[in-house]
Motif scaffolding. Structure first.
Motif, PDB file in Angstrom:
ATOM      1  N   HIS A   1       0.841  -1.195   0.000  1.00 46.64           N
ATOM      2  CA  HIS A   1       0.000   0.000   0.000  1.00 46.64           C
ATOM      3  C   HIS A   1       0.875   1.244   0.000  1.00 46.64           C
ATOM      4  O   HIS A   1       1.877   1.296   0.709  1.00 46.64           O
ATOM      5  CB  HIS A   1      -0.895  -0.008   1.243  1.00 46.64           C
ATOM      6  CG  HIS A   1      -1.986   1.002   1.199  1.00 46.64           C
ATOM      7  ND1 HIS A   1      -1.837   2.273   1.698  1.00 46.64           N
ATOM      8  CD2 HIS A   1      -3.243   0.932   0.707  1.00 46.64           C
ATOM      9  CE1 HIS A   1      -2.956   2.942   1.513  1.00 46.64           C
ATOM     10  NE2 HIS A   1      -3.826   2.151   0.916  1.00 46.64           N
ATOM     11  N   GLY A   2       0.491   2.219  -0.793  1.00 50.03           N
ATOM     12  CA  GLY A   2       1.119   3.531  -0.756  1.00 50.03           C
ATOM     13  C   GLY A   2       2.065   3.838  -1.897  1.00 50.03           C
ATOM     14  O   GLY A   2       2.503   2.954  -2.639  1.00 50.03           O
TER      15      GLY A   2
ATOM     16  N   PHE B   1       0.441  -1.735 -10.531  1.00 53.11           N
ATOM     17  CA  PHE B   1      -0.700  -0.822 -10.525  1.00 53.11           C
ATOM     18  C   PHE B   1      -0.919  -0.285  -9.119  1.00 53.11           C
ATOM     19  O   PHE B   1      -0.728  -1.010  -8.141  1.00 53.11           O
ATOM     20  CB  PHE B   1      -1.987  -1.548 -10.940  1.00 53.11           C
ATOM     21  CG  PHE B   1      -1.977  -2.091 -12.326  1.00 53.11           C
ATOM     22  CD1 PHE B   1      -2.326  -1.293 -13.400  1.00 53.11           C
ATOM     23  CD2 PHE B   1      -1.621  -3.418 -12.563  1.00 53.11           C
ATOM     24  CE1 PHE B   1      -2.329  -1.810 -14.688  1.00 53.11           C
ATOM     25  CE2 PHE B   1      -1.614  -3.938 -13.843  1.00 53.11           C
ATOM     26  CZ  PHE B   1      -1.966  -3.134 -14.910  1.00 53.11           C
ATOM     27  N   ARG B   2      -1.372   0.963  -9.022  1.00 51.10           N
ATOM     28  CA  ARG B   2      -1.795   1.531  -7.734  1.00 51.10           C
ATOM     29  C   ARG B   2      -3.254   1.935  -7.868  1.00 51.10           C
ATOM     30  O   ARG B   2      -3.612   2.766  -8.697  1.00 51.10           O
ATOM     31  CB  ARG B   2      -0.943   2.741  -7.356  1.00 51.10           C
ATOM     32  CG  ARG B   2      -1.214   3.203  -5.912  1.00 51.10           C
ATOM     33  CD  ARG B   2      -0.507   4.495  -5.551  1.00 51.10           C
ATOM     34  NE  ARG B   2      -1.167   5.591  -6.266  1.00 51.10           N
ATOM     35  CZ  ARG B   2      -0.566   6.407  -7.122  1.00 51.10           C
ATOM     36  NH1 ARG B   2       0.697   6.291  -7.385  1.00 51.10           N
ATOM     37  NH2 ARG B   2      -1.240   7.362  -7.727  1.00 51.10           N
ATOM     38  N   ASP B   3      -4.102   1.301  -7.066  1.00 47.95           N
ATOM     39  CA  ASP B   3      -5.529   1.623  -7.058  1.00 47.95           C
ATOM     40  C   ASP B   3      -5.744   2.991  -6.418  1.00 47.95           C
ATOM     41  O   ASP B   3      -4.889   3.488  -5.683  1.00 47.95           O
ATOM     42  CB  ASP B   3      -6.310   0.571  -6.252  1.00 47.95           C
ATOM     43  CG  ASP B   3      -6.455  -0.754  -6.986  1.00 47.95           C
ATOM     44  OD1 ASP B   3      -6.221  -0.803  -8.214  1.00 47.95           O
ATOM     45  OD2 ASP B   3      -6.805  -1.744  -6.314  1.00 47.95           O
ATOM     46  N   PRO B   4      -6.927   3.609  -6.633  1.00 43.01           N
ATOM     47  CA  PRO B   4      -7.220   4.897  -6.004  1.00 43.01           C
ATOM     48  C   PRO B   4      -7.120   4.870  -4.472  1.00 43.01           C
ATOM     49  O   PRO B   4      -6.777   5.868  -3.857  1.00 43.01           O
ATOM     50  CB  PRO B   4      -8.654   5.192  -6.455  1.00 43.01           C
ATOM     51  CG  PRO B   4      -8.784   4.474  -7.761  1.00 43.01           C
ATOM     52  CD  PRO B   4      -7.966   3.214  -7.588  1.00 43.01           C
ATOM     53  N   ASP B   5      -7.367   3.700  -3.856  1.00 44.17           N
ATOM     54  CA  ASP B   5      -7.256   3.613  -2.392  1.00 44.17           C
ATOM     55  C   ASP B   5      -5.811   3.394  -1.918  1.00 44.17           C
ATOM     56  O   ASP B   5      -5.554   3.281  -0.720  1.00 44.17           O
ATOM     57  CB  ASP B   5      -8.164   2.508  -1.848  1.00 44.17           C
ATOM     58  CG  ASP B   5      -7.668   1.101  -2.175  1.00 44.17           C
ATOM     59  OD1 ASP B   5      -6.649   0.936  -2.894  1.00 44.17           O
ATOM     60  OD2 ASP B   5      -8.315   0.134  -1.711  1.00 44.17           O
ATOM     61  N   GLY B   6      -4.855   3.320  -2.871  1.00 42.42           N
ATOM     62  CA  GLY B   6      -3.447   3.163  -2.526  1.00 42.42           C
ATOM     63  C   GLY B   6      -2.931   1.735  -2.552  1.00 42.42           C
ATOM     64  O   GLY B   6      -1.737   1.497  -2.392  1.00 42.42           O
ATOM     65  N   THR B   7      -3.810   0.750  -2.763  1.00 40.37           N
ATOM     66  CA  THR B   7      -3.370  -0.643  -2.843  1.00 40.37           C
ATOM     67  C   THR B   7      -2.517  -0.836  -4.091  1.00 40.37           C
ATOM     68  O   THR B   7      -2.871  -0.369  -5.173  1.00 40.37           O
ATOM     69  CB  THR B   7      -4.578  -1.604  -2.885  1.00 40.37           C
ATOM     70  OG1 THR B   7      -5.385  -1.373  -1.728  1.00 40.37           O
ATOM     71  CG2 THR B   7      -4.126  -3.058  -2.900  1.00 40.37           C
TER      72      THR B   7
END
Length: 177
Positions: free
Chosen positions: A40-41, A126-132
């Motif tokens: 994350h992040g 990939f980085r999701d909008p929630d940071g995952t």
């Protein structure tokens, strides 16, 4: 080896160049999709992206990698090797496309003459909008050498194992950064 690592216009040894970018994989090949959660992040995303686009993840997973450039770029040549001594198999590839974007980093390479398979493989972070942060391998391939034809279903099994190993390696490298 110098010729393989040049950026000449020799073409890949399959007709579906760039299909991993479109993700509409061509028929007549074995397909591989593997996705692994990395963390994350932003720091994890950047470290994972660097590990993928510099072949750090490949090397840390036990592959011998000889690349024409430090970071991947379209047209770059790379030879990935596995095995020991005279039992080493060399797999020449060309980087087909790259992505260096705010939420997506990675590349795909395609096989060249002399590779035991024909096809293409992408390695993406990939980085999701929630940071995952996720690592994903997408590939299509079929045998190009007598020994990969003879191995039959063992090759797709080994490809899945290697994709999982890369995911674990990217996770470790990103966590250490």
């Amino acid at each position: 080896m110098t010729r393989l690592l040049s950026t000449g216009r020799d073409s890949v040894n399959y007709p579906d160049r760039g299909a991993t970018r479109r993700r509409d994989l061509p028929a007549g090949y074995h397909h591989l999709h593997h996705r692994a959660r990395i963390g994350h992040g932003q720091a994890v995303f950047e470290a994972a992206g660097t590990a993928v686009t510099t072949f750090g993840a490949h090397r840390a997973s036990g592959m011998l990698v000889r690349a024409a450039h430090g970071a991947v770029r379209p047209g770059s040549r790379v030879v990935v090797g596995i095995g020991l001594g005279p039992l080493r198999i060399s797999a020449p590839c060309e980087v087909i496309w790259t992505a260096y974007e705010p939420a997506r980093t990675g590349f795909a390479y395609g096989t060249l003459a002399g590779h035991p398979e024909r096809g293409e493989e992408s390695f993406m972070v990939f980085r999701d909008p929630d940071g995952t942060v996720w690592f994903e391998v997408t590939a299509f391939s079929r045998p190009a050498a007598w020994y990969t034809r003879l191995a039959g279903p063992v090759i797709p099994f080994l490809q899945r194992c290697y994709a999982r190993r890369l995911g674990r390696t990217v996770r470790k490298l990103a966590a250490a950064a």
